[in-house]
Design a protein around this motif. Sequence first.
Motif, PDB file in Angstrom:
ATOM      1  N   THR A  38       0.818  -1.215   0.000  1.00  0.00           N
ATOM      2  CA  THR A  38       0.000   0.000   0.000  1.00  0.00           C
ATOM      3  C   THR A  38       0.849   1.262   0.000  1.00  0.00           C
ATOM      4  OG1 THR A  38      -0.086  -0.141   2.414  1.00  0.00           O
ATOM      5  CG2 THR A  38      -1.924  -1.097   1.193  1.00  0.00           C
ATOM      6  N   LEU A  39       2.158   1.124  -0.010  1.00  0.00           N
ATOM      7  CA  LEU A  39       3.054   2.263   0.130  1.00  0.00           C
ATOM      8  C   LEU A  39       3.179   3.033  -1.185  1.00  0.00           C
ATOM      9  CD1 LEU A  39       5.037   3.795   1.944  1.00  0.00           C
ATOM     10  CD2 LEU A  39       6.787   2.133   1.330  1.00  0.00           C
ATOM     11  N   LEU A  40       3.292   4.364  -1.072  1.00  0.00           N
ATOM     12  CA  LEU A  40       3.577   5.215  -2.207  1.00  0.00           C
ATOM     13  C   LEU A  40       4.378   6.395  -1.673  1.00  0.00           C
ATOM     14  CD1 LEU A  40       1.018   6.276  -4.969  1.00  0.00           C
ATOM     15  CD2 LEU A  40       3.382   7.032  -4.760  1.00  0.00           C
ATOM     16  N   ALA A  41       5.698   6.331  -1.802  1.00  0.00           N
ATOM     17  CA  ALA A  41       6.571   7.354  -1.231  1.00  0.00           C
ATOM     18  C   ALA A  41       7.911   7.326  -1.951  1.00  0.00           C
ATOM     19  CB  ALA A  41       6.772   7.115   0.265  1.00  0.00           C
ATOM     20  N   THR A  42       8.711   8.356  -1.704  1.00  0.00           N
ATOM     21  CA  THR A  42      10.066   8.428  -2.245  1.00  0.00           C
ATOM     22  C   THR A  42      11.032   8.633  -1.096  1.00  0.00           C
ATOM     23  OG1 THR A  42       9.292   9.362  -4.328  1.00  0.00           O
ATOM     24  CG2 THR A  42      11.605   9.695  -3.793  1.00  0.00           C
TER      25      THR A  42
END
Length: 323
Positions: free
Chosen positions: A106-110
């Motif tokens: 579920t992750l969405l990051a930089t």
Amino acid sequence: MGLTTRSAGLLSMALFIGAGTGQGQVDGRIPQPDRSRLAEAVRLAEAVRHAVWPGWERTAMPVLFVAESSEFLIDHRPPGTGFTPLGHDSLLRGEIWSRPRRFPPTLLATFPAVAGRPTIVVGSAERTGKSPREWVLTLLHEHFHQWQSSLPGYYGRVAALDLARGDTTGRWMLDYPFPYDSAPVQRAVSDLAASLNRALSAPPDERTDALLASVTDRDRLRDLLSPADYRYLEFQLWQEGVSRFVEIAVAEAAGNGYAALAARMRGDLKRDLREMSLAHSRRVGFYALGAGLALVLERHRPDWKEAYERRPFVLAELLPAGP
């Protein structure tokens, strides 16, 4: 969301590895629907980056795609130990490596997730709650974070903001004690959002007055905040707000297939500015405020992108005092 300092990488490892690690065997390939969407993100980046933001096209775009039991790295550099090479993918235009899943899908990051390099870490569109085209645009948002962190002196300038207050994990970026519950600050943020919204909608003969109102409201907000609180606000506007602006700009530059989504995103931004409630939105409200500022700057200050690069973590102060 861009967790892009070295300490943010430590934070992300602490937060996300605990959420899902060691998930069985490595799958043999990226699921085809996800591979097609990743390819669309790569294609779109190559097609519009220079037009949207000159210089962005020189930024690498490593992506760690998080599937159900595996993670797949799309990159041009070897990632080090722990990954199995799968060869070159002509559709994704990069080498592919895989390993058992460590991060939640579920992750969405930089953040510096692989070999210390700012890497987009992302699950599927379905697992992140986005439509396919929204998901592609969000990858471009995250890719812009990769460009931001590539600017000379980025990490040192983040430290020089002196906002961590002893925190060495990077958590301060999310948890900084900004005065969200101050009624005067809430009103000042709402006033600035409203004046930016008017500046974006004003007919040509009213644009100068609308711009001056935005400058006045910016000054009132700045005067209410401590120097540290204002630095935090500007950091969020510069980093997250402009990345939201870039999503809209990419969608508009993409043309066919994205035109309706671009129009909806513009409408959503204007609604967010019109209905700005700092008490409700907290830090996320700065995304809309920064995107609104960027759109006003796009209209009134032709050199704003050059100034943005020269003066990291300054955005509201770039508003011109006249057309």
